[in-house]
Design a protein around this motif. Sequence first.
Motif, PDB file in Angstrom:
ATOM      1  N   GLU A   2       0.969  -1.226  -0.121  1.00 11.74           N
ATOM      2  CA  GLU A   2      -0.191  -0.204   0.197  1.00 11.74           C
ATOM      3  C   GLU A   2       1.153   1.220   0.182  1.00 11.74           C
ATOM      4  OE1 GLU A   2      -3.112   0.095   2.563  1.00 11.74           O
ATOM      5  OE2 GLU A   2      -3.964  -1.179   2.740  1.00 11.74           O
ATOM      6  N   GLN A  48     -12.150   6.227  10.032  1.00 14.65           N
ATOM      7  CA  GLN A  48     -10.481   6.195   9.858  1.00 14.65           C
ATOM      8  C   GLN A  48     -10.105   4.805  10.302  1.00 14.65           C
ATOM      9  OE1 GLN A  48      -8.403   9.231  12.262  1.00 14.65           O
ATOM     10  NE2 GLN A  48      -6.304   7.790  12.142  1.00 14.65           N
ATOM     11  N   SER A  49      -8.726   4.527   9.866  1.00 13.08           N
ATOM     12  CA  SER A  49      -8.325   2.842  10.016  1.00 13.08           C
ATOM     13  C   SER A  49      -7.207   3.415  10.404  1.00 13.08           C
ATOM     14  CB  SER A  49      -8.922   1.799   9.443  1.00 13.08           C
ATOM     15  OG  SER A  49      -8.009   0.825   9.574  1.00 13.08           O
ATOM     16  N   GLY A  50      -6.445   2.755  11.285  1.00 15.69           N
ATOM     17  CA  GLY A  50      -5.319   3.663  11.222  1.00 15.69           C
ATOM     18  C   GLY A  50      -5.184   4.629  10.941  1.00 15.69           C
ATOM     19  N   GLU A  51      -4.022   5.400  10.255  1.00 19.21           N
ATOM     20  CA  GLU A  51      -3.256   6.252   9.384  1.00 19.21           C
ATOM     21  C   GLU A  51      -4.139   7.176   8.576  1.00 19.21           C
ATOM     22  OE1 GLU A  51       0.954   6.947   9.748  1.00 19.21           O
ATOM     23  OE2 GLU A  51       1.063   6.581  11.326  1.00 19.21           O
ATOM     24  N   GLU A  53      -7.322   7.039   5.958  1.00 22.45           N
ATOM     25  CA  GLU A  53      -9.416   7.412   6.284  1.00 22.45           C
ATOM     26  C   GLU A  53      -9.780   7.196   5.116  1.00 22.45           C
ATOM     27  OE1 GLU A  53     -10.242  11.885   8.306  1.00 22.45           O
ATOM     28  OE2 GLU A  53      -8.467  12.048   7.594  1.00 22.45           O
ATOM     29  N   ARG A  64     -10.671   5.158  -0.370  1.00 20.06           N
ATOM     30  CA  ARG A  64      -9.664   6.033   0.753  1.00 20.06           C
ATOM     31  C   ARG A  64     -10.151   7.763   0.414  1.00 20.06           C
ATOM     32  NH1 ARG A  64      -3.006   3.609   1.242  1.00 20.06           N
ATOM     33  NH2 ARG A  64      -2.596   6.152   0.843  1.00 20.06           N
TER      34      ARG A  64
END
Length: 80
Positions: A2, A48-51, A53, A64
């Motif tokens: 990613e 938000q998931s981890g860093e 959005e 994303r």
Amino acid sequence: MEQPFNAVNGDFHDKLEALALEKKQCEVIYFNTGGRVVTWGRVESLYQSGEMEFLQMQSGLEIRLDNLIQVDGLLALPVC
């Protein structure tokens, strides 16, 4: 692998939140691994998931925020 997440412009983010609150049907244009994609649907939420959005559509599609090009006629602008 990613790509690193790039934050979106604060004004654009605020407008996305407003669309999610309104549950508004709109055109969404974004990039994915296959190139540019145009879809139509209801913006359900932002999360938000981890860093990273994401924008979630009513259909379940998750995009994303840094892959967005345009939502409801609003251009995604870079952070200044």
